[in-house]
Design a protein around this motif. Structure first.
Motif, mmCIF file in Angstrom:
data_model
loop_
_atom_site.group_PDB
_atom_site.id
_atom_site.type_symbol
_atom_site.label_atom_id
_atom_site.label_comp_id
_atom_site.label_asym_id
_atom_site.label_seq_id
_atom_site.Cartn_x
_atom_site.Cartn_y
_atom_site.Cartn_z
ATOM 1 N N MET A 1 1.026 -1.231 0.001
ATOM 2 C CA MET A 1 0.049 0.087 0.216
ATOM 3 C C MET A 1 0.728 1.211 0.026
ATOM 4 O O MET A 1 1.801 1.204 0.783
ATOM 5 C CB MET A 1 -0.814 -0.248 1.204
ATOM 6 N N LEU A 28 -13.093 9.353 2.048
ATOM 7 C CA LEU A 28 -13.218 8.352 2.965
ATOM 8 C C LEU A 28 -14.514 8.256 3.824
ATOM 9 O O LEU A 28 -14.671 9.316 4.623
ATOM 10 C CB LEU A 28 -11.951 8.070 3.862
ATOM 11 N N ALA A 30 -16.992 5.235 5.874
ATOM 12 C CA ALA A 30 -16.626 4.067 6.738
ATOM 13 C C ALA A 30 -15.429 3.245 6.515
ATOM 14 O O ALA A 30 -14.669 2.644 7.307
ATOM 15 C CB ALA A 30 -17.964 3.524 7.027
ATOM 16 N N GLY A 31 -15.236 3.085 5.078
ATOM 17 C CA GLY A 31 -14.138 2.278 4.699
ATOM 18 C C GLY A 31 -14.374 1.144 4.397
ATOM 19 O O GLY A 31 -13.535 0.333 3.983
ATOM 20 N N THR A 32 -15.603 0.388 4.472
ATOM 21 C CA THR A 32 -15.792 -0.935 4.422
ATOM 22 C C THR A 32 -15.468 -1.387 2.881
ATOM 23 O O THR A 32 -15.216 -2.798 2.509
ATOM 24 C CB THR A 32 -17.358 -1.316 4.555
ATOM 25 N N VAL A 35 -11.140 0.840 2.081
ATOM 26 C CA VAL A 35 -9.869 0.184 3.074
ATOM 27 C C VAL A 35 -9.611 -1.191 2.586
ATOM 28 O O VAL A 35 -8.485 -1.441 2.298
ATOM 29 C CB VAL A 35 -10.266 0.054 4.312
ATOM 30 N N ASP A 36 -10.610 -1.882 1.840
ATOM 31 C CA ASP A 36 -10.215 -3.150 1.181
ATOM 32 C C ASP A 36 -9.397 -2.972 -0.168
ATOM 33 O O ASP A 36 -8.755 -3.516 -0.304
ATOM 34 C CB ASP A 36 -11.743 -3.949 1.032
ATOM 35 N N LEU A 38 -7.807 -0.479 -0.548
ATOM 36 C CA LEU A 38 -6.167 0.121 -0.590
ATOM 37 C C LEU A 38 -5.397 -1.119 -0.339
ATOM 38 O O LEU A 38 -4.258 -1.046 -0.896
ATOM 39 C CB LEU A 38 -6.319 0.935 0.801
ATOM 40 N N LYS A 39 -6.112 -2.154 0.354
ATOM 41 C CA LYS A 39 -5.036 -3.408 0.631
ATOM 42 C C LYS A 39 -4.952 -3.971 -0.451
ATOM 43 O O LYS A 39 -3.520 -4.681 -0.790
ATOM 44 C CB LYS A 39 -5.878 -4.186 1.471
ATOM 45 N N LEU A 40 -6.013 -4.013 -1.623
ATOM 46 C CA LEU A 40 -5.829 -4.853 -2.755
ATOM 47 C C LEU A 40 -4.957 -4.192 -3.788
ATOM 48 O O LEU A 40 -4.554 -4.711 -4.943
ATOM 49 C CB LEU A 40 -7.357 -5.037 -3.246
#
Lengths: 334, 192
Positions: A1, A28, A30-32, A35-36, A38-40
């Motif tokens: 990331m 941004l 809640a990021g559900t 955030v996923d 960002l990780k991927l």
């Protein structure tokens, strides 16, 4: 990331100005979903502007039984709100059919509408995807196609929009209140999302930096008598294969009842919530029976494009639309 | 970019410096040593990282720690009073609501949060009447509905060992409901 600058917004206009001025910035909530991503590696912003603490978390009554929903109202709180449960059951049903209890407690109204497709190739950075990387190609065409769109797809993209809430809001003709650098505007829910065309990287008609602040619903008899039917691969916690949001007004009772007015929107079939106006036109003024519903769905899906893998969708739409209207009529449709 | 956040975890306040990319889950496990919270899929699909965040069940893998500065978090470790287990934890023990135990802290937190949602009258996807009062009890003649409500409301927590039957039995007990007729524990006690 990659390195990420975090900014907590304290004012909606400042948040809009911050994102509008920086092509590398994203809102941004809640990021559900984000955030996923960002990780991927699906999303690679340099800055996120956190709008989740802006005071936009109220469901307010409007004149005539309508509601004004703040963008930060959590999915759970919207689904269980008395005004929504009573006045807009399709909205409650759509939310309760989405995600899990934990995610509904977290996810926001605006975030739900702006979540991105769950097309497996979009989420896999090792494969070409025009939505993630314009011009790289579409791996879904000729690939795993079970979830692909059947309406309004293009040679560039066959992804579907995953939100249940958006489908219910499209059927009930909600308006989305959007704040941009030049002020506020209202967008009909059916015009918030777009078809892929040559630019599948654009999910919506919003400009960079425009922030969804509210969703407004007008009260009506159609909204009072509305519901949402979702068909999934498993009983719970899965995205729709197809879904139907419906509102119905009947003249008369029982099997002789005639459709005075109807609203239909479909999920899982297109790059946007698909408002089925051709189907509505067939049903209006007709006695409500299985043959009429079949004819209506067939009229709407006449131009559908299917492959062997998603060829089940038109038939599933017929079944789900019949089930939704039967539930609203309170009887089986023979 | 680093940021200092304050998190109250199981009654203890912590101030911790985190990179902005750190999830709440990683901040708890890697920075604060709170290993009650489990990392399963890390993509919001399994529920093993569930905690109570400001009293509601919440995933920690799809949340940036920096966005939750000031949050109060209860993990499965903080549910009980001293040495006494929380009634939901005791019910999981009573009914073997686990096998390997890895998903259990998330299951327990989720069950506690779910029962509170029922108490507040939240309907679920399988609730027939959106406008009626809500409970798990349903129609006493239709005990199958209770299990439908429990499994729907707990669908965000996967158990790869497949201990779902014990989990449902445990939640029935914690909710003060009658056991199922074929509850393994009832059968065992009835054996001569």
């Amino acid at each position: 990331m990659k390195e990420l600058t975090y900014v907590r917004a304290t004012d909606a206009a400042e948040a809009v100005a911050a994102v509008a001025a920086d092509p590398d910035a994203r809102f941004l909530a809640a990021g559900t979903n984000l955030v996923d991503h960002l990780k991927l590696g699906v999303a690679t912003p340099g800055t996120v502007v956190d709008v989740s603490r802006l005071p936009l978390a109220e469901v307010e009554p409007l004149d005539g039984g309508g509601v004004r929903i703040g963008t930060n109202v959590r999915n759970t709180d919207l689904a269980v709100h008395p005004l929504v449960r009573h006045g807009f059951p399709a909205v409650s049903r759509a939310l309760l059919a989405g995600a899990s209890g934990q995610i509904r407690n977290q996810a926001t109204t605006g975030g739900n509408l702006l979540q991105r497709t769950r097309c497996v190739y979009f989420q896999d950075v090792t494969t070409p995807c025009n939505k993630r990387e314009p011009g790289s190609g579409c791996s879904a065409i000729g690939g795993f196609g079970r979830y692909d769109a059947i309406l309004g797809a293009s040679e560039a993209c066959v992804a579907t929009h995953p939100s249940d809430l958006a489908v219910a809001l499209a059927a009930l003709e909600a308006r989305v209140v959007v704040l941009g650098p030049d002020g506020e505007r209202r967008v009909p829910m059916t015009e918030l999302h777009r078809l892929p065309g040559h630019h599948p990287e654009r999910d919506t008609t919003l400009a960079h930096g425009e922030l969804v602040t509210h969703v407004e619903l007008t009260g009506s008899d159609l909204a009072l008598r509305s519901t949402y039917v979702k068909v999934r691969d498993r009983a719970s916690y899965a995205f729709a294969l197809v879904s139907v949001a419906a509102g119905l007004e009947l003249d008369g009772d029982g099997e002789d009842a005639v459709v005075r007015d109807v609203r239909l929107a479909w999920g899982g079939v297109a790059h946007k919530p698909w408002r089925a106006t051709a189907a509505e036109d067939v049903l209006r003024g007709r006695p409500l029976d299985a043959a009429a519903v079949r004819e209506a769905v067939d009229a709407e899906t006449r131009d559908a494009t299917t492959t062997t893998e998603n060829a089940y969708k038109p038939a599933m739409l017929r079944g789900a639309t019949t089930a939704a209207l039967a539930a609203l009529a309170g009887r089986d449709l023979a | 970019m680093d940021s200092t956040v304050t998190l109250t975890v199981d009654g203890t306040s912590h101030e911790v410096d985190v990179d902005t990319r750190t999830t709440l889950l990683d901040a708890l496990r890697e920075r604060l040593g709170v290993h009650t919270v489990k990392k399963g899929c890390d993509h919001g699909q399994c529920g093993s990282c569930t905690v109570l965040l400001d009293d509601r069940r919440h995933l920690t893998c799809l949340a940036l720690a920096v966005a939750h500065d000031g949050a109060t978090i209860t993990t499965a470790d903080g549910l009980g009073e001293g040495d006494d287990l929380h009634p939901v934890q005791q019910a999981f023990l009573n009914h073997d609501g686990y096998q390997c135990g890895y998903c259990t802290p998330g299951q327990v937190c989720s069950a506690v949060g779910m029962l509170e949602e029922v108490k507040q009258g939240h309907p679920s996807h399988v609730t027939d009447d959106l406008k009626a009062d809500v409970d798990l009890d349903g129609d006493p003649d239709d005990s199958g509905m209770v299990d439908d409500e429990i499994t729907e409301r707990m669908s965000g927590n996967l158990c790869r060992c497949g201990a779902y039957r014990g989990i449902v039995d445990a939640i029935r007990e914690a909710a003060g409901l009658e056991p199922r007729q074929d509850d393994a524990r009832v059968e065992q006690e009835a054996r001569p």
